[in-house]
Design a protein around this motif. Structure first.
Motif, PDB file in Angstrom:
ATOM      1  N   ARG A  99      -0.416  16.792   5.894  1.00  0.00           N
ATOM      2  CA  ARG A  99       0.547  16.537   6.971  1.00  0.00           C
ATOM      3  C   ARG A  99       1.856  17.265   6.715  1.00  0.00           C
ATOM      4  O   ARG A  99       2.530  17.707   7.658  1.00  0.00           O
ATOM      5  N   SER A 132       0.842  -1.200   0.000  1.00  0.00           N
ATOM      6  CA  SER A 132       0.000   0.000   0.000  1.00  0.00           C
ATOM      7  C   SER A 132       0.876   1.249   0.000  1.00  0.00           C
ATOM      8  O   SER A 132       1.395   1.670   1.038  1.00  0.00           O
ATOM      9  N   GLU A 177       0.736   8.492   3.484  1.00  0.00           N
ATOM     10  CA  GLU A 177      -0.110   9.169   4.469  1.00  0.00           C
ATOM     11  C   GLU A 177       0.567   9.232   5.834  1.00  0.00           C
ATOM     12  O   GLU A 177       0.533  10.267   6.507  1.00  0.00           O
ATOM     13  N   ARG A 178       1.191   8.151   6.240  1.00  0.00           N
ATOM     14  CA  ARG A 178       1.731   8.065   7.596  1.00  0.00           C
ATOM     15  C   ARG A 178       3.174   8.560   7.706  1.00  0.00           C
ATOM     16  O   ARG A 178       3.533   9.253   8.657  1.00  0.00           O
ATOM     17  N   ASP A 179       4.008   8.148   6.748  1.00  0.00           N
ATOM     18  CA  ASP A 179       5.448   8.350   6.910  1.00  0.00           C
ATOM     19  C   ASP A 179       6.143   9.023   5.734  1.00  0.00           C
ATOM     20  O   ASP A 179       7.345   9.286   5.816  1.00  0.00           O
ATOM     21  N   ARG A 190      -5.939   9.336   1.305  1.00  0.00           N
ATOM     22  CA  ARG A 190      -4.647   9.211   1.990  1.00  0.00           C
ATOM     23  C   ARG A 190      -3.601  10.131   1.375  1.00  0.00           C
ATOM     24  O   ARG A 190      -2.806  10.753   2.098  1.00  0.00           O
ATOM     25  N   TYR A 191      -3.581  10.223   0.039  1.00  0.00           N
ATOM     26  CA  TYR A 191      -2.605  11.116  -0.607  1.00  0.00           C
ATOM     27  C   TYR A 191      -2.867  12.567  -0.203  1.00  0.00           C
ATOM     28  O   TYR A 191      -1.919  13.327   0.056  1.00  0.00           O
ATOM     29  N   ASN A 236      -4.234  13.545   2.561  1.00  0.00           N
ATOM     30  CA  ASN A 236      -3.805  13.657   3.961  1.00  0.00           C
ATOM     31  C   ASN A 236      -2.288  13.791   4.054  1.00  0.00           C
ATOM     32  O   ASN A 236      -1.775  14.514   4.919  1.00  0.00           O
ATOM     33  N   ALA A 237      -1.575  13.080   3.192  1.00  0.00           N
ATOM     34  CA  ALA A 237      -0.112  13.169   3.200  1.00  0.00           C
ATOM     35  C   ALA A 237       0.335  14.595   2.894  1.00  0.00           C
ATOM     36  O   ALA A 237       1.243  15.132   3.556  1.00  0.00           O
ATOM     37  N   SER A 274      -0.236   4.234  -0.684  1.00  0.00           N
ATOM     38  CA  SER A 274      -0.981   5.347  -0.097  1.00  0.00           C
ATOM     39  C   SER A 274      -0.863   5.368   1.422  1.00  0.00           C
ATOM     40  O   SER A 274      -0.757   6.437   2.035  1.00  0.00           O
ATOM     41  N   LYS A 275      -0.858   4.198   2.061  1.00  0.00           N
ATOM     42  CA  LYS A 275      -0.704   4.149   3.519  1.00  0.00           C
ATOM     43  C   LYS A 275       0.667   4.671   3.929  1.00  0.00           C
ATOM     44  O   LYS A 275       0.794   5.406   4.912  1.00  0.00           O
ATOM     45  N   HIS A 276       1.692   4.269   3.179  1.00  0.00           N
ATOM     46  CA  HIS A 276       3.038   4.745   3.508  1.00  0.00           C
ATOM     47  C   HIS A 276       3.132   6.257   3.392  1.00  0.00           C
ATOM     48  O   HIS A 276       3.664   6.925   4.303  1.00  0.00           O
TER      49      HIS A 276
END
Length: 335
Positions: A253, A117, A123-125, A246-247, A249-250, A119-121
């Motif tokens: 952030r 994933s 979004e978070r990191d 998610r993108y 949100n990234a 998108s998860k990466h």
């Protein structure tokens, strides 16, 4: 496209040498098969440029090259190698696919995707550098968003055609040029300090990235794959809303504002609607209208899942190893 890219091997070198001249018969030597036809840079650059003649053309290239028979033969050789690799990897279209409950069959394919994933990466990191690279990778398609799938419009009829046009109308901004999704993506690039010009980063993009776009062009430009391009689009829309949230949100952030996130935020809303239209009315409607295409529809979704997973894995593996996922360093236009 503002300039011609650099060749990456024998195929792209021959192609670019020919395109620099007036249209003429191309003599194609017997090229050695690509070691990985799903990611080879030379193969996919040559194929991408051949396809680009059917989109916006190439700078300084005579437009009559688009239908030069010998060049089409060269393109066919590249396509055949790519297509055979896809068939060897994911298998042929299933001959016994049911024409009913197509949306459920597509969902089963997507739920079985075990790819990483991206998108998860992000979004978070994800770092700013990684986000910039991600956007550059996606520019190969997003700056022409919807165009490959639009080749299917004249190849469909009745309800499936109406469903495809409904989806595409939103992609093209509903008649508002400033809301075209390609334009929204260009604005995102501007906000990130990247060059928004069409094709500006082609020299940066590896074959595994070009393959994601070449797949769409291959399916869209061949009538025999009309079922597969419908399945590709349906799967694309069914897997778009959550990753785009998610993108967005990234970017938030990392301190980016609404102009930068507008493209991704628009897709969260639009693709939530498109998912049902594309899966039920387009893919499902086409299968009901022509049951013989049911297997092709599912194959198009499987092909999307495979090439996207390879692409995402390339990016994540590069970043984990501390290197760029692009072929050359990225120059940002402005801070």
């Amino acid at each position: 496209m503002s300039r011609i890219p650099e060749p990456r091997g024998e195929r792209s070198a021959l192609l670019l040498e020919c395109l620099a001249q007036p249209p003429h018969a191309v003599t194609t030597p017997a090229f050695a098969p690509a070691s990985d036809p799903l990611a080879d840079g030379d193969l996919h650059l040559a194929l991408y440029l051949c396809y680009e003649l059917h989109y916006r053309g190439l700078p300084g290239v005579d437009e009559r090259w688009e239908w030069e028979p010998s060049l089409l033969a060269l393109r066919r050789e590249c396509e055949t190698e790519f297509e055979h690799a896809l068939l060897a990897t994911i298998g042929p279209p299933p001959a016994d696919a049911a024409a009913t409950d197509m949306d459920l069959a597509l969902r089963a394919i997507l739920d079985g995707d075990d790819g990483p994933s991206l998108s998860k990466h992000l979004e978070r990191d994800g770092t700013l550098e990684e986000v910039l690279e991600f956007v550059v990778h996606r520019s190969a398609y997003q700056l022409k968003e919807a165009d490959p799938h639009s080749w299917a419009i004249p190849r469909l009829s009745g309800p499936p055609k109406a469903a495809l046009v409904e989806v595409q109308a939103d992609e093209y901004g509903g008649g508002r040029p400033e809301r075209m999704h390609a334009e929204l993506f260009a604005v995102t690039m501007e906000e990130l300090g990247l060059d928004r010009a069409y094709g500006a980063y082609l020299d940066h993009l590896p074959g595994v990235t070009l393959a994601t776009v070449n797949l769409m062009s291959l399916l869209g430009l061949h009538r025999r794959w009309r079922g597969a391009i419908a399945g590709h689009l349906a799967a694309f829309e069914m897997t778009s809303s959550i990753p785009n949230r998610r993108y967005g949100n990234a970017l938030r952030r990392l301190g980016l504002g609404p102009r930068a996130t507008d493209f991704f935020d628009e897709h969260v809303e639009a693709d939530a609607v498109h998912e049902n239209v594309a899966a039920v009315d387009l893919a499902g409607g086409l299968a009901r209208q022509d049951p013989a295409l049911a297997g092709d529809i599912l194959w198009g979704a499987r092909a999307l899942v495979d090439v996207e997973a390879r692409w995402a894995r390339h990016l994540l593996d590069a970043w984990e190893a501390g290197r760029s996922s692009l072929l050359m360093p990225l120059a940002v236009v402005s801070a």
